[in-house]
Design an enzyme around this catalytic site. Sequence first.
Site, mmCIF file in Angstrom:
data_model
loop_
_atom_site.group_PDB
_atom_site.id
_atom_site.type_symbol
_atom_site.label_atom_id
_atom_site.label_comp_id
_atom_site.label_asym_id
_atom_site.label_seq_id
_atom_site.Cartn_x
_atom_site.Cartn_y
_atom_site.Cartn_z
ATOM 1 N N LYS A 73 53.182 -4.662 35.259
ATOM 2 C CA LYS A 73 53.031 -6.690 35.261
ATOM 3 C C LYS A 73 53.535 -6.616 34.415
ATOM 4 C CE LYS A 73 49.128 -5.554 32.288
ATOM 5 N NZ LYS A 73 49.614 -4.074 32.408
ATOM 6 N N THR A 75 57.332 -5.839 34.325
ATOM 7 C CA THR A 75 58.241 -6.601 35.675
ATOM 8 C C THR A 75 57.653 -8.038 35.846
ATOM 9 O OG1 THR A 75 58.787 -4.382 35.975
ATOM 10 C CG2 THR A 75 59.689 -5.570 37.040
ATOM 11 N N ARG A 96 54.631 -6.594 24.393
ATOM 12 C CA ARG A 96 54.470 -5.879 22.914
ATOM 13 C C ARG A 96 55.413 -5.114 23.552
ATOM 14 N NH1 ARG A 96 49.874 -3.206 25.494
ATOM 15 N NH2 ARG A 96 50.664 -3.815 27.327
ATOM 16 N N LYS A 107 53.758 7.055 31.188
ATOM 17 C CA LYS A 107 54.083 6.072 31.539
ATOM 18 C C LYS A 107 55.200 5.784 31.211
ATOM 19 C CE LYS A 107 51.350 1.859 31.080
ATOM 20 N NZ LYS A 107 52.864 0.939 31.157
ATOM 21 N N ALA A 275 45.649 -1.674 25.036
ATOM 22 C CA ALA A 275 45.204 -2.416 25.382
ATOM 23 C C ALA A 275 43.591 -1.185 26.103
ATOM 24 C CB ALA A 275 44.789 -2.786 27.146
ATOM 25 N N PHE A 303 47.083 -3.251 30.749
ATOM 26 C CA PHE A 303 46.309 -2.564 31.969
ATOM 27 C C PHE A 303 45.538 -3.572 32.417
ATOM 28 C CE2 PHE A 303 46.662 1.279 28.466
ATOM 29 C CZ PHE A 303 47.345 1.793 29.408
ATOM 30 N N PHE A 379 56.735 -3.615 47.452
ATOM 31 C CA PHE A 379 57.986 -2.115 47.307
ATOM 32 C C PHE A 379 58.348 -2.268 48.347
ATOM 33 C CE2 PHE A 379 55.382 -1.203 43.613
ATOM 34 C CZ PHE A 379 55.605 0.148 43.202
ATOM 35 N N TRP A 407 61.593 -7.420 41.368
ATOM 36 C CA TRP A 407 61.620 -5.632 40.617
ATOM 37 C C TRP A 407 63.865 -6.091 41.196
ATOM 38 C CZ3 TRP A 407 63.692 -1.504 43.018
ATOM 39 C CH2 TRP A 407 64.576 -0.240 42.218
#
Length: 554
Positions: A73, A75, A96, A107, A275, A303, A379, A407
């Site tokens: 998210k 990214t 953030r 994570k 979150a 999230f 991906f 990405w």
Amino acid sequence: MPTDIEIAQAATLRKILPLAQERLGLAEDELVPYGHYKAKLSLAALRRLEKLPQRGKLVLVTAITPTPPGEGKTTTTVGLGDGLNRIGANTIICLREPSLGPCFGMKGGAAGGGHAQVVPMEDINLHFTGDFHAIALANNLLAAMIDNHIHHGNVLGLDVRRISWRRVVDMNDRALRLITAGLGGPGNGYPREDGFDIVVASEVMAILCLADSLADLKRRLGQIVVGYTADKKPVTARELQADGAMAALLRDAIQPNLVQTLEGNPAFVHGGPFANIAHGCNSVMATRTALRLADYVVTEAGFGADLGAEKFIDIKCRKSGLRPSCAVVVATIRALKHHGQGAPDGLEALRLGLPNLERHVHNVQQHYRLPAIVSINRFDSDTPEEIALVQAACERLGVRCVLASHWAQGGAGAEALARAVVQACEGEAPALGLLYQDADGLAHKLQAVATRIYGAEDIDFEPAAFRQLEEITALGHGHLPVCIAKTQYSFSSDPKRLGAPQGHRLRVRELRLHAGAEFVTAICGDIMTMPGLPKAPAAERIGLDDGGRIHGLF
């Protein structure tokens, strides 16, 4: 493919002061530099910019229910910001700040990934400009003043059994969740139960992110309820005379941080509440400032859309008056297969996982009332058949679906998404889709979120939570919004219930009054406000070479 940190370290960054002057029209003396590549907006600059109109369109990036590795998210937020700038739309992103807990845990950080990152990546993911340290110090100063007040006579009559203020540290450390403080005899104070939360769960963090000015920050700090007397009268930080010193510690932290993306586009990275246990949005001051400086502002909410997006609307927008023009729902084939609950065939698992995406899109469109775009964070392993299946599902929902490869390709891989966002933002921003009104009772507010967003049948209060509900209401705080703390891995409060479960019940085990942040937090299921490290934490792979270069940070 190079790692995230290798890509970031190979980038050529622009010095932040000339970048800010060229792109944002900020004079050199309106910034406080922290080295060559990061700076804070000065309080004087914030006061000048407050007089300008908010001209930008606000774009919210949210997501489906994530899996433990995350679905990109942040990214996507960075890639979309770069993509918008590539097509000529003057854009700032608002993120953030990362917490050290996930950086050293499982994570990872929150600076994006691949060729869609904010930089300097190591600084942002580690100490950055010291905001989290200031927040922790302000929080723990108040904790120290509570125990000091009791030690020196306790004029306010605080009941040591009813102190609700906890200490914090920005690290995953399960051993600190519940402790006993004040041992060692009379010189060390009165023994009492205490505990630690992670910094991002601190009410001070929420206050810094929701305050709209320095004066509002000071007002909110004074309103913090630290505990209760024996007859259940609340005691505040202002009564302890701690709010002034707390504000002094936060003087620099309240100033938004300015950095850049890999493509040299401006980014505000400020504040960092989780979150799943807090409200999950960057600071109001950073967002408002960006809206005065750019045509488009892209921000994220943590999230899935059941957590971050709901709190973005029902807490941040409700309190600040911000109005997003559209929402981007990030999805990955990998995550949707995960929500297919272990079907052996890839396409079948994906088909069974699609209801998760469908519910998030429904919530964004019908409950939050925002135009929605689904962005598939692509991906290399995604097959044409899998992509076609998701696109067909989006077509049935009547929502636009866009493939994005930021990405691997940076802003160029998000140009199609950028054009879709510009189209979705045409016209006036829609009216806020609030789930409840201020006048509704706290139980009604919790029930509204649980039944309408989570698909729950109802909520169940544990006895202690029900008593807290009555007490908070009796104190006159029933008008506050609710902030539900629950697992991020499921619509329910059970992380094992994947997909889009129906008919479950939300178990509320505790309610916490955050009078300074001006919301009430409901602790649901087994969620912890102090996480623990996994068996093989990321910290084991992070190191420093002889030249002072960090490695292993993603």
